[in-house]
Design a protein around this motif. Structure first.
Motif, mmCIF file in Angstrom:
data_model
loop_
_atom_site.group_PDB
_atom_site.id
_atom_site.type_symbol
_atom_site.label_atom_id
_atom_site.label_comp_id
_atom_site.label_asym_id
_atom_site.label_seq_id
_atom_site.Cartn_x
_atom_site.Cartn_y
_atom_site.Cartn_z
ATOM 1 N N GLY A 394 51.147 -27.416 62.970
ATOM 2 C CA GLY A 394 51.697 -26.956 64.068
ATOM 3 C C GLY A 394 52.594 -27.842 65.248
ATOM 4 O O GLY A 394 52.654 -26.831 66.464
ATOM 5 N N LEU A 395 52.776 -28.896 65.016
ATOM 6 C CA LEU A 395 52.807 -30.239 66.370
ATOM 7 C C LEU A 395 54.054 -29.527 66.561
ATOM 8 O O LEU A 395 54.202 -29.424 67.975
ATOM 9 C CB LEU A 395 52.280 -31.535 66.640
ATOM 10 N N SER A 396 55.155 -29.149 65.416
ATOM 11 C CA SER A 396 56.637 -28.905 65.638
ATOM 12 C C SER A 396 56.341 -27.784 66.740
ATOM 13 O O SER A 396 57.444 -27.418 67.768
ATOM 14 C CB SER A 396 57.233 -28.703 64.848
ATOM 15 N N VAL A 397 55.746 -26.497 66.140
ATOM 16 C CA VAL A 397 55.489 -25.989 66.765
ATOM 17 C C VAL A 397 55.387 -25.873 68.171
ATOM 18 O O VAL A 397 56.027 -25.041 69.248
ATOM 19 C CB VAL A 397 54.815 -24.021 66.229
ATOM 20 N N TYR A 398 54.169 -26.334 68.467
ATOM 21 C CA TYR A 398 53.991 -26.559 69.854
ATOM 22 C C TYR A 398 54.817 -27.216 70.891
ATOM 23 O O TYR A 398 54.909 -26.840 71.734
ATOM 24 C CB TYR A 398 52.712 -27.087 69.879
ATOM 25 N N ALA A 399 55.825 -28.560 69.894
ATOM 26 C CA ALA A 399 56.422 -29.119 71.214
ATOM 27 C C ALA A 399 57.414 -28.247 71.515
ATOM 28 O O ALA A 399 58.201 -28.066 72.367
ATOM 29 C CB ALA A 399 57.167 -30.270 70.203
ATOM 30 N N THR A 400 58.075 -27.465 70.637
ATOM 31 C CA THR A 400 59.005 -26.314 70.593
ATOM 32 C C THR A 400 59.334 -25.730 71.290
ATOM 33 O O THR A 400 59.683 -24.790 72.361
ATOM 34 C CB THR A 400 59.994 -26.071 69.261
ATOM 35 N N LEU A 401 57.906 -25.094 71.546
ATOM 36 C CA LEU A 401 57.275 -23.868 72.594
ATOM 37 C C LEU A 401 57.818 -23.879 73.660
ATOM 38 O O LEU A 401 57.999 -23.507 74.619
ATOM 39 C CB LEU A 401 56.642 -23.114 71.925
ATOM 40 N N ILE A 402 57.013 -25.190 73.963
ATOM 41 C CA ILE A 402 56.527 -25.819 75.355
ATOM 42 C C ILE A 402 57.727 -26.141 76.175
ATOM 43 O O ILE A 402 58.109 -26.453 77.252
ATOM 44 C CB ILE A 402 55.117 -27.084 75.404
ATOM 45 N N ALA A 403 59.212 -27.221 75.350
ATOM 46 C CA ALA A 403 60.734 -27.470 75.511
ATOM 47 C C ALA A 403 61.282 -26.707 75.793
ATOM 48 O O ALA A 403 61.655 -26.410 77.099
ATOM 49 C CB ALA A 403 61.149 -28.474 74.179
ATOM 50 N N TYR A 404 60.961 -25.656 75.454
ATOM 51 C CA TYR A 404 62.451 -24.340 75.942
ATOM 52 C C TYR A 404 61.814 -23.147 76.379
ATOM 53 O O TYR A 404 63.136 -22.213 77.560
ATOM 54 C CB TYR A 404 63.207 -24.499 74.318
ATOM 55 N N GLY A 405 60.353 -22.614 75.902
ATOM 56 C CA GLY A 405 60.299 -21.698 76.358
ATOM 57 C C GLY A 405 60.579 -20.040 76.107
ATOM 58 O O GLY A 405 61.166 -20.000 75.475
ATOM 59 N N ARG A 406 60.509 -18.858 76.570
ATOM 60 C CA ARG A 406 60.655 -17.581 76.208
ATOM 61 C C ARG A 406 62.282 -18.110 76.753
ATOM 62 O O ARG A 406 62.568 -17.126 75.973
ATOM 63 C CB ARG A 406 59.718 -16.560 77.546
ATOM 64 N N THR A 407 62.305 -18.213 78.139
ATOM 65 C CA THR A 407 64.273 -18.308 78.319
ATOM 66 C C THR A 407 64.717 -18.566 77.284
ATOM 67 O O THR A 407 66.019 -18.734 76.892
ATOM 68 C CB THR A 407 64.750 -19.051 79.372
ATOM 69 N N GLY A 408 64.813 -19.789 76.455
ATOM 70 C CA GLY A 408 65.138 -20.891 75.987
ATOM 71 C C GLY A 408 65.330 -20.142 74.393
ATOM 72 O O GLY A 408 66.310 -20.078 73.901
ATOM 73 N N TYR A 409 64.817 -19.541 74.239
ATOM 74 C CA TYR A 409 64.376 -19.011 73.145
ATOM 75 C C TYR A 409 65.066 -17.443 72.833
ATOM 76 O O TYR A 409 65.374 -16.923 72.370
ATOM 77 C CB TYR A 409 62.888 -18.636 72.385
#
Length: 523
Positions: A394-409
């Motif tokens: 889950g750490l990779s999921v946590y990291a990528t979501l806080i790094a790029y957020g809804r706007t990035g995805y």
């Protein structure tokens, strides 16, 4: 050079670790220019370098690192590294996810048991779930039965196992209510007594899975969970292969001595199309399932990410395909597809946490007993999934979501969809190719229906039979072969975070035109 294992205090060993990371990062920086697949000679050299007996003396870490980076690594494909790999639905690894995965390997946490006084790992994974549910516009408190898995195939197994427990328990409950002997065998459950005993207690002869155009992993999961592959029935309409024939579905749900699990395909593997097209479609299925005590599972390996879209004209039809998933009992998806985290990451959501624990709880292991938790506390992952021990996915999921957020995805998904649609339009207007499925009859259909997958074939049979091989031999891009209505077809799946519609379409067109030229000249 020491080959003895001690604590990692040898400065040379530490330096070896540092230099190996430096070499990998250097290789990563050139990944856009490198061939996607290694050459035959590189593959053969790597195969011949593999040890088939333990070396005497052992190599030690330095020579081993040279072997791995110098002989094995060059023979690995760049499916995850390249934005032009369109074979399987293989997302890449976002930079933030790669950093997190390095930390995961370094600290090597086992997140089987929730031990908040010893490590933050399971708490961080639960935070990742909260962020992920937020991204997907699903209420976090509705999906408390949740865990990270190896991928969507494993998550499908969890969904069918929970569905199995639910539908048989429902039948047992109805029989118990009508029983003159309330203390008889109607107390059986699958988790406690096994499938055969529970089915006897429920007076059930068969558990059926009703779906449309099922992915092969669903049949695999049905075999593992004891239903059998032949229990999977395709309920698709004759004129709309993915839509449920509701009349026929209800007839099947009515079958006596039979329990049912309904599986919605949210993103079919060949076309990327959806089984439902509105909230109302899912509501109808939910009403039928409630009427006949059936479970709804959603196979949404990549389709669930359509929930990031909006109802603007450009994305409305695809967005509506993922509407209503909140009405399901369980949802499966992959992290290593559109979320773009490393492989070995899927996720499973279930709105019945007590039921999931009833199926997967790890009993009779005193050393794993950490006491009873409060109802809203974080569950130990070993009690929600198959594995008693696993890595800190889950750490990779946590990291990528806080790094790029809804706007990035959302921006990333827009790029992927636009590249898929421009590619589909190029093939649709090309004299040498046929865009599939046949329901796409005009350019406006592409702008409405195409998500991230493009299905097509060459019109000339001789070319069609060798098309995938010819394209992949260029090593400039990679696609996958499939079949459609009994004939060979090809598939492009756009899922890498680096997708660039303008740049990548030029590469696709260049490769396809080159293949056509070589085929026309007899090459």
């Amino acid at each position: 050079m020491s080959t003895t294992l001690y604590a990692m205090e040898d400065p040379q060993d530490v330096q070896c670790l540092i230099s190996s990371h430096q070499r990998l990062v250097k290789s990563l920086s050139g990944s856009l220019r490198a061939p996607i697949n290694p050459s035959v000679s590189v593959l053969q050299a790597a195969e011949s370098s593999l040890f088939t007996r333990l070396p005497q003396p052992a190599l030690g870490i330095h020579k081993t690192t040279d072997h791995l980076l110098g002989e094995i690594a060059p023979a690995l494909n760049r499916a995850s590294l390249s934005p032009n790999y369109y074979g399987f639905v293989t997302g890449g690894v976002s930079p933030a996810a790669r950093v997190a995965d390095t930390i995961v390997s370094f600290y090597d946490q086992n997140v089987g048991v929730h031990l908040p006084d010893q490590t933050v790992a399971t708490t961080a994974e639960d935070a990742a779930f909260v962020l992920l549910l937020d991204l997907l516009n699903l209420e976090k408190d509705d999906w408390l039965g949740r865990t990270f898995t190896t991928g969507a195939t494993c998550s499908n197994i969890l969904g069918l196992a929970c569905g199995r427990e639910y539908v048989i328990n429902q039948a047992i409950g109805r029989r118990k209510k009508n029983s003159i002997n309330p203390d008889d065998e109607t107390r059986a459950t699958v988790g406690d007594k096994g499938l055969l005993a529970a089915c006897r207690a429920a007076d059930i002869d068969n558990v059926q899975i009703l779906t449309t155009m099922p992915h092969s992993s669903l049949k695999k999961a049905s075999s593992i969970t004891g239903f059998g592959r032949s229990s999977v029935y395709d309920m698709g309409k004759a004129d709309d292969f993915l839509a449920f024939d509701l009349e026929r579905t209800e007839t099947m749900l009515k079958r006596s001595n039979t329990a049912s699990i309904v599986v919605i395909s949210c993103g079919e593997v060949n076309t990327g199309f959806f089984a439902t097209h509105s909230l109302e479609d899912v509501q109808v299925l939910r009403s039928l399932c409630d009427k006949y005590n059936a479970w709804i599972h959603v196979d949404a390996a990549f389709g669930v990410f359509a929930r990031l879209l909006d109802d603007s004209p450009e994305f409305n039809h695809v967005w509506r395909g993922a509407e209503g998933l909140e009405l399901a009992d369980s949802i499966t998806s992959d992290g290593h597809k559109l979320l773009n985290v490393p492989y070995d990451c899927g996720f499973f959501f279930c709105r019945h946490p007590d039921l999931a624990q009833q199926v997967f709880q790890n009993l009779n292991a005193a050393y794993l007993n950490v006491g009873s938790a409060a109802p809203d506390a974080i569950q130990s992952p070993l009690n929600v999934g198959l594995e008693n021990s696993r890595r800190f996915r889950g750490l990779s999921v946590y990291a990528t979501l806080i790094a790029y957020g809804r706007t990035g995805y959302t921006a990333m998904l827009h790029r992927q969809i636009r590249l898929a649609r421009r590619t589909a339009a190029y093939l649709f207007t090309h004299l040498a190719f046929e865009l599939l499925p046949e329901s796409i009859s005009q350019l406006s259909d592409i702008e409405r229906d195409v998500f991230i997958i493009v299905l097509f074939r060459a019109k000339e049979d001789d070319l069609n039979d060798s098309l995938v091989r010819r394209i992949n031999q260029t090593s400039k891009l990679c696609i996958s072969g499939t079949t459609w209505k009994g004939r060979p077809a090809s598939r492009i799946a756009v899922s890498n975070w680096q997708a660039d519609p303008d740049h990548d379409l030029k590469i696709i067109q260049s490769v396809f035109e080159g293949v056509l030229h070589d085929w026309g000249s007899g090459a």
